[in-house]
Design a protein around this motif. Sequence first.
Motif, PDB file in Angstrom:
ATOM      1  N   HIS A 188       0.999  -1.112  -0.101  1.00 55.93           N
ATOM      2  CA  HIS A 188      -0.140   0.014   0.050  1.00 55.93           C
ATOM      3  C   HIS A 188       0.889   1.411  -0.029  1.00 55.93           C
ATOM      4  O   HIS A 188       0.438   2.123  -0.616  1.00 55.93           O
ATOM      5  CB  HIS A 188      -0.865   0.023   1.305  1.00 55.93           C
ATOM      6  CG  HIS A 188      -2.285  -0.702   1.176  1.00 55.93           C
ATOM      7  ND1 HIS A 188      -2.049  -2.102   0.882  1.00 55.93           N
ATOM      8  CD2 HIS A 188      -3.393  -0.247   0.577  1.00 55.93           C
ATOM      9  CE1 HIS A 188      -3.517  -2.523   0.934  1.00 55.93           C
ATOM     10  NE2 HIS A 188      -4.332  -1.599   0.835  1.00 55.93           N
ATOM     11  N   ALA A 189       2.049   1.131   0.627  1.00 58.88           N
ATOM     12  CA  ALA A 189       2.769   2.258   0.696  1.00 58.88           C
ATOM     13  C   ALA A 189       3.293   2.756  -0.439  1.00 58.88           C
ATOM     14  O   ALA A 189       3.205   3.838  -1.156  1.00 58.88           O
ATOM     15  CB  ALA A 189       3.929   2.062   1.722  1.00 58.88           C
ATOM     16  N   TRP A 190       4.024   1.671  -1.319  1.00 57.65           N
ATOM     17  CA  TRP A 190       4.645   2.064  -2.485  1.00 57.65           C
ATOM     18  C   TRP A 190       3.550   2.033  -3.559  1.00 57.65           C
ATOM     19  O   TRP A 190       3.760   3.005  -4.637  1.00 57.65           O
ATOM     20  CB  TRP A 190       5.775   1.194  -2.901  1.00 57.65           C
ATOM     21  CG  TRP A 190       5.534  -0.161  -3.216  1.00 57.65           C
ATOM     22  CD1 TRP A 190       5.620  -1.309  -2.426  1.00 57.65           C
ATOM     23  CD2 TRP A 190       5.323  -0.949  -4.630  1.00 57.65           C
ATOM     24  NE1 TRP A 190       5.350  -2.459  -3.079  1.00 57.65           N
ATOM     25  CE2 TRP A 190       5.051  -2.034  -4.440  1.00 57.65           C
ATOM     26  CE3 TRP A 190       5.015  -0.098  -5.891  1.00 57.65           C
ATOM     27  CZ2 TRP A 190       4.460  -2.801  -5.492  1.00 57.65           C
ATOM     28  CZ3 TRP A 190       4.516  -1.016  -6.824  1.00 57.65           C
ATOM     29  CH2 TRP A 190       4.448  -2.250  -6.692  1.00 57.65           C
ATOM     30  N   MET A 213       0.247   6.197  -7.278  1.00 52.41           N
ATOM     31  CA  MET A 213      -0.865   6.806  -7.785  1.00 52.41           C
ATOM     32  C   MET A 213      -0.776   8.385  -8.212  1.00 52.41           C
ATOM     33  O   MET A 213      -1.547   9.109  -8.812  1.00 52.41           O
ATOM     34  CB  MET A 213      -1.774   6.899  -6.496  1.00 52.41           C
ATOM     35  CG  MET A 213      -2.415   5.426  -6.212  1.00 52.41           C
ATOM     36  SD  MET A 213      -3.432   4.829  -7.866  1.00 52.41           S
ATOM     37  CE  MET A 213      -2.707   3.172  -7.829  1.00 52.41           C
ATOM     38  N   LEU A 214       0.479   8.943  -7.490  1.00 51.83           N
ATOM     39  CA  LEU A 214       0.899  10.232  -7.961  1.00 51.83           C
ATOM     40  C   LEU A 214       0.971  10.354  -9.442  1.00 51.83           C
ATOM     41  O   LEU A 214       0.902  11.394  -9.919  1.00 51.83           O
ATOM     42  CB  LEU A 214       2.359  10.586  -7.169  1.00 51.83           C
ATOM     43  CG  LEU A 214       2.089  10.444  -5.746  1.00 51.83           C
ATOM     44  CD1 LEU A 214       3.472  10.806  -5.056  1.00 51.83           C
ATOM     45  CD2 LEU A 214       1.062  11.734  -5.269  1.00 51.83           C
ATOM     46  N   ILE A 231      -5.076  15.099 -13.909  1.00 52.06           N
ATOM     47  CA  ILE A 231      -5.246  16.592 -13.964  1.00 52.06           C
ATOM     48  C   ILE A 231      -4.707  17.081 -15.111  1.00 52.06           C
ATOM     49  O   ILE A 231      -5.160  18.209 -15.727  1.00 52.06           O
ATOM     50  CB  ILE A 231      -4.126  17.021 -12.711  1.00 52.06           C
ATOM     51  CG1 ILE A 231      -5.006  16.607 -11.517  1.00 52.06           C
ATOM     52  CG2 ILE A 231      -4.133  18.502 -12.799  1.00 52.06           C
ATOM     53  CD1 ILE A 231      -4.171  16.962 -10.315  1.00 52.06           C
ATOM     54  N   GLY A 232      -3.481  16.699 -15.749  1.00 48.62           N
ATOM     55  CA  GLY A 232      -2.867  17.188 -17.238  1.00 48.62           C
ATOM     56  C   GLY A 232      -4.065  17.200 -18.243  1.00 48.62           C
ATOM     57  O   GLY A 232      -4.312  17.628 -19.077  1.00 48.62           O
ATOM     58  N   ILE A 248     -10.196  11.173  -9.397  1.00 51.01           N
ATOM     59  CA  ILE A 248     -10.996  10.765  -8.017  1.00 51.01           C
ATOM     60  C   ILE A 248     -10.501   9.537  -7.120  1.00 51.01           C
ATOM     61  O   ILE A 248     -10.190   9.431  -6.151  1.00 51.01           O
ATOM     62  CB  ILE A 248     -12.303  10.865  -8.281  1.00 51.01           C
ATOM     63  CG1 ILE A 248     -12.928  12.141  -8.448  1.00 51.01           C
ATOM     64  CG2 ILE A 248     -13.092  10.207  -7.068  1.00 51.01           C
ATOM     65  CD1 ILE A 248     -14.447  12.286  -8.987  1.00 51.01           C
ATOM     66  N   PHE A 249     -10.305   8.535  -8.264  1.00 51.23           N
ATOM     67  CA  PHE A 249      -9.936   7.152  -7.577  1.00 51.23           C
ATOM     68  C   PHE A 249      -8.515   7.103  -7.183  1.00 51.23           C
ATOM     69  O   PHE A 249      -8.157   6.658  -6.243  1.00 51.23           O
ATOM     70  CB  PHE A 249     -10.251   6.314  -8.918  1.00 51.23           C
ATOM     71  CG  PHE A 249     -11.792   5.749  -8.949  1.00 51.23           C
ATOM     72  CD1 PHE A 249     -12.336   5.548  -7.950  1.00 51.23           C
ATOM     73  CD2 PHE A 249     -12.275   5.748 -10.284  1.00 51.23           C
ATOM     74  CE1 PHE A 249     -13.818   5.095  -8.052  1.00 51.23           C
ATOM     75  CE2 PHE A 249     -13.540   5.180 -10.281  1.00 51.23           C
ATOM     76  CZ  PHE A 249     -14.249   4.989  -9.276  1.00 51.23           C
ATOM     77  N   SER A 250      -7.532   7.613  -8.134  1.00 54.25           N
ATOM     78  CA  SER A 250      -6.406   7.723  -7.877  1.00 54.25           C
ATOM     79  C   SER A 250      -5.998   8.472  -6.538  1.00 54.25           C
ATOM     80  O   SER A 250      -5.298   7.980  -5.560  1.00 54.25           O
ATOM     81  CB  SER A 250      -5.533   8.095  -8.810  1.00 54.25           C
ATOM     82  OG  SER A 250      -5.783   9.428  -9.235  1.00 54.25           O
ATOM     83  N   SER A 251      -6.868   9.641  -6.126  1.00 54.65           N
ATOM     84  CA  SER A 251      -6.772  10.364  -4.784  1.00 54.65           C
ATOM     85  C   SER A 251      -7.322   9.551  -3.877  1.00 54.65           C
ATOM     86  O   SER A 251      -6.579   9.542  -2.648  1.00 54.65           O
ATOM     87  CB  SER A 251      -7.026  11.970  -5.243  1.00 54.65           C
ATOM     88  OG  SER A 251      -6.604  12.559  -6.174  1.00 54.65           O
TER      89      SER A 251
END
Length: 121
Positions: free
Chosen positions: A63-65, A70-71, A78-79, A96-99
């Motif tokens: 989950h951490a990596w 997701m960034l 956004i682009g 929405i899903f990645s954030s």
Amino acid sequence: MNLVRNLRMISLISFFGLMVTLLIWILIAEHSENFPVAAWLIIGVMPLLFPMRGILYGKTYTHAWASFLMLFYIAHGIGELYSRDAVIWYPLFEVIFSSSFFIAANLYIRAFAKLRKNAQT
């Protein structure tokens, strides 16, 4: 325990929601014919396959990596939102899903560590 389970479920729903959104966007939506669909699938969806097993099993390290992964999707969405004129639903859902995965995964890691610490004492 309930908070940990809920955060894990939010991260799972967000992860698979992002995957389904990308698949629909690549396979169904209109895009340039100059770039093959297989290349879009490799670039867009294949990176999500690497952390899938660890996310399904609730591994905090994965989950951490995966939250750092997701960034890339947040930035891409956004682009696309900024540069698109027509359909904005696909990049909007990507953001929405990645954030939500990014936030839920980080909160899941914290809550799981707190739960583990309380269980040891």
